[in-house]
Design a protein around this motif. Structure first.
Motif, PDB file in Angstrom:
ATOM      1  N   THR A  94       0.825  -1.208   0.000  1.00  0.00           N
ATOM      2  CA  THR A  94       0.000   0.000   0.000  1.00  0.00           C
ATOM      3  C   THR A  94       0.863   1.263   0.000  1.00  0.00           C
ATOM      4  N   LYS A  95       0.186   2.390  -0.193  1.00  0.00           N
ATOM      5  CA  LYS A  95       0.888   3.675  -0.287  1.00  0.00           C
ATOM      6  C   LYS A  95       1.407   4.141   1.076  1.00  0.00           C
ATOM      7  N   LEU A  96       2.090   5.270   1.085  1.00  0.00           N
ATOM      8  CA  LEU A  96       2.766   5.721   2.314  1.00  0.00           C
ATOM      9  C   LEU A  96       1.801   6.233   3.384  1.00  0.00           C
ATOM     10  N   PHE A  97       0.715   6.874   2.944  1.00  0.00           N
ATOM     11  CA  PHE A  97      -0.180   7.471   3.944  1.00  0.00           C
ATOM     12  C   PHE A  97      -1.639   7.037   3.817  1.00  0.00           C
ATOM     13  N   CYS A  98      -1.914   6.050   2.962  1.00  0.00           N
ATOM     14  CA  CYS A  98      -3.291   5.554   2.845  1.00  0.00           C
ATOM     15  C   CYS A  98      -3.239   4.076   2.448  1.00  0.00           C
ATOM     16  N   GLY A  99      -4.395   3.443   2.437  1.00  0.00           N
ATOM     17  CA  GLY A  99      -4.435   2.008   2.169  1.00  0.00           C
ATOM     18  C   GLY A  99      -4.580   1.649   0.698  1.00  0.00           C
ATOM     19  N   CYS A 100      -4.476   2.626  -0.179  1.00  0.00           N
ATOM     20  CA  CYS A 100      -4.606   2.338  -1.615  1.00  0.00           C
ATOM     21  C   CYS A 100      -3.460   1.431  -2.075  1.00  0.00           C
ATOM     22  N   SER A 101      -3.755   0.600  -3.061  1.00  0.00           N
ATOM     23  CA  SER A 101      -2.727  -0.279  -3.597  1.00  0.00           C
ATOM     24  C   SER A 101      -1.605   0.538  -4.226  1.00  0.00           C
ATOM     25  N   LEU A 130      -6.696   3.787  -8.510  1.00  0.00           N
ATOM     26  CA  LEU A 130      -6.140   3.396  -7.211  1.00  0.00           C
ATOM     27  C   LEU A 130      -5.975   4.657  -6.366  1.00  0.00           C
ATOM     28  N   VAL A 131      -7.082   5.289  -6.092  1.00  0.00           N
ATOM     29  CA  VAL A 131      -7.027   6.577  -5.383  1.00  0.00           C
ATOM     30  C   VAL A 131      -8.091   6.639  -4.294  1.00  0.00           C
ATOM     31  N   CYS A 132      -7.856   7.534  -3.317  1.00  0.00           N
ATOM     32  CA  CYS A 132      -8.815   7.763  -2.242  1.00  0.00           C
ATOM     33  C   CYS A 132      -8.688   9.225  -1.832  1.00  0.00           C
ATOM     34  N   PRO A 133      -9.537   9.708  -0.938  1.00  0.00           N
ATOM     35  CA  PRO A 133      -9.437  11.127  -0.554  1.00  0.00           C
ATOM     36  C   PRO A 133      -8.040  11.525  -0.069  1.00  0.00           C
ATOM     37  N   VAL A 134      -7.319  10.620   0.598  1.00  0.00           N
ATOM     38  CA  VAL A 134      -5.998  10.996   1.128  1.00  0.00           C
ATOM     39  C   VAL A 134      -5.004  11.255  -0.008  1.00  0.00           C
ATOM     40  N   CYS A 135      -4.883  10.299  -0.924  1.00  0.00           N
ATOM     41  CA  CYS A 135      -3.862  10.481  -1.961  1.00  0.00           C
ATOM     42  C   CYS A 135      -4.342  11.401  -3.087  1.00  0.00           C
ATOM     43  N   LEU A 136      -5.621  11.763  -3.055  1.00  0.00           N
ATOM     44  CA  LEU A 136      -6.105  12.781  -3.993  1.00  0.00           C
ATOM     45  C   LEU A 136      -6.055  14.161  -3.348  1.00  0.00           C
TER      46      LEU A 136
HETATM   47 ZN    ZN Z   1      -5.182   6.624  -1.345  1.00  0.00          ZN
END
Ligand code: ZN
Ligand code: MN
Length: 488
Positions: A23-30, A41-47
């Motif tokens: 997963t990414k550095l600050f969220c659970g996205c792949s 592969l995005v979520c509010p954190v990495c967006l």
């Molecule tokens: Zn994310």
């Protein structure tokens, strides 16, 4: 000329993705974004959506500490993140979460070093710092960056964990820069935290100056194959300016690997432009001595230790061991082979000569070829069983590399089976004797002429005659001639 060349100073800033993280550095996205539909592969954190809060990936911290230890760095007691503020389309928050070594910040680790070996000489390259940060999104240009009519952006990469490794300007040639990156890759791969064969997993910026002059930053060097080219170009460009009496501008240049030139991107920004300040959404992490020792005790075998083991376990000379361990892929391939067929020196010989030469000449990495350990071992077994000669094996090996075909199948398809049928060979020798009557006469007294006749037979059979049997038959027939039982 020479004096300019001698005073080349290069410092590298390397960005390495911790590709073993799920997963990414600050969220659970792949974090496994390659080949995926853009922006999936995005979520509010990495967006970077308002109100989204980052949570630090614990494994990323452990991997980063492991890397820093392997690079002989001192680890900081506290891990703090900073915001590096700038606007760029690949950065949806308008800041990058990174680490900073001023304004109360410390990088994860500092004061390390790495040894590189070039032409038998060992050189120490100091590492000033190692830190963790997030990868921006990926910008996709249409054609060259300065001619692209528009730019696409894919945020799947946004937030992937990056390790930034910065060296002191201890590197004095483009070749050394490549050797440094190769060594770095090898170490990180041995740690099991990084796969350098993935496209874009290691990116490098280089600061380069000539004759103590202005430093120019070259960005977008995407592999260690490119680093040498990019820096060579930059040396020639800067030297040209200096010789014309034109000042080298302090700027950031972009390496265009298609056109193989660096192009001016922008005047270099200053540190204060980034308005660094502590990231208020992340708490500092305390790194205890216990934590560091725990990680150190579980470190996998590093390349230098592996070289020692290869010498001890397989009885290989130091040189062989060093070549084989120069890349993890190669060393793994070797050990895979030995597991199937316990002939380490033979396997090493084939790998170090024909296999590596082919890969080098075709600018391939091992994983880009189709040969497997089993194929190489099968080929060596066929030689040991007397089915093919070493000469034939040399023909088979490149075909295996390109086609991934089993050696037996190649032998059948190419008609490469050794001729060891005495009757067939005897007839062929008669033909050679008939066509080389003078040599036959000479061969009665001259050993060199015997070799010549063997050579002629090999030529006739395209190297397929069994050398031992061929020799026996030729010498037998010469004896018959000598004793008068047979005429020329
Ligand atoms: Zn994310
Ligand atoms: Mn960075």
């Amino acid at each position: 000329m020479q004096s300019i060349k001698e005073s080349v100073k290069i410092g590298l800033e390397v960005h390495v993705q911790l590709t073993s993280l799920k997963t990414k550095l600050f969220c659970g996205c792949s974090a496994d974004y390659r080949g995926r539909e853009p922006n999936t592969l995005v979520c509010p954190v990495c967006l970077g959506l308002p109100g989204a809060l980052p949570v630090l990936n614990e494994k990323a911290v452990k991997y980063a500490i492991m890397a820093a230890l392997a690079l002989n760095c001192k680890i900081s007691e506290r891990m703090v993140f900073f915001r590096k503020n700038y606007f760029y389309p690949d950065l949806p928050k308008n800041f990058q979460i990174t680490q900073y070594d001023r304004a109360g910040g410390v990088p994860l680790a500092a004061d390390g070093y790495l040894y590189i070996e070039d032409h038998g000489q060992t050189k120490r390259v100091r590492i000033s710092r190692v830190h963790l940060e997030e990868d921006p999104g990926r910008l996709i240009h249409i054609g060259p960056i300065d001619q692209s009519p528009y730019t696409l952006v894919d945020y799947n990469r946004s937030g992937v964990a990056l390790l930034e490794i910065v060296t002191e300007p201890d590197i004095t040639s483009p070749r050394e820069a490549r050797l440094f990156l190769q060594k770095l890759r090898n170490i990180l791969e041995h740690l099991g935290i990084f796969d350098g064969s993935l496209e874009g997993s290691m990116r490098c910026d280089a600061n380069i100056s000539l004759a103590g002059g202005t430093r120019v930053e070259v960005k977008n060097i995407t592999s260690f194959k490119e680093v040498e080219r990019a820096l060579n170009f930059e040396i020639i460009r800067q030297r040209g300016l200096i010789e014309k009496g034109v000042a080298v501008k302090r700027e950031t240049r972009h390496w265009d690997e298609v056109r193989r030139v660096t192009i001016s991107l922008r005047a270099k920004e200053e540190e204060q432009d980034y308005r660094y300040f502590p990231e208020p959404d992340l708490v500092p992490v305390v790194i205890t001595k216990d934590m560091i020792e725990e990680i150190r005790s579980k470190m996998p075998e590093l390349p230098d230790e592996r070289v020692e083991r290869f010498m001890r376990m397989y009885g290989l000379p130091k040189y062989d061991a060093e070549v084989l361990v120069s890349s993890k892929q190669l060393a793994d391939f070797f050990e895979e082979c030995v597991k199937i067929y316990n002939k380490p020196k033979e396997i090493s010989n084939w790998m170090m000569s024909d296999l590596l030469r082919y890969l080098y000449e075709n600018n391939l990495e091992l994983h880009e070829s189709k040969i497997t350990p089993k194929m190489l071992v099968d080929m060596i077994r066929l030689i040991d069983e007397g089915v093919i000669s070493g000469k034939i094996a040399k023909k088979i090996l490149p075909i295996m590399i390109v086609s991934g075909k089993d050696p037996r199948r190649i032998i059948e398809e190419e008609g490469l089976l050794k001729i060891s049928d005495e009757k067939v060979l005897s007839e062929l020798v008669d033909r050679v004797f008939a066509e080389n009557q003078k040599a036959v006469k000479d061969a009665l007294t001259d050993e060199k002429a015997v070799h010549y006749l063997v050579g002629q037979l090999m030529k006739l059979t395209k190297g397929k005659a069994d050398p031992a049997i061929a020799n026996k038959i030729i010498r037998g027939k010469l004896e018959e001639i000598k004793s008068g039982a047979k005429s020329i």
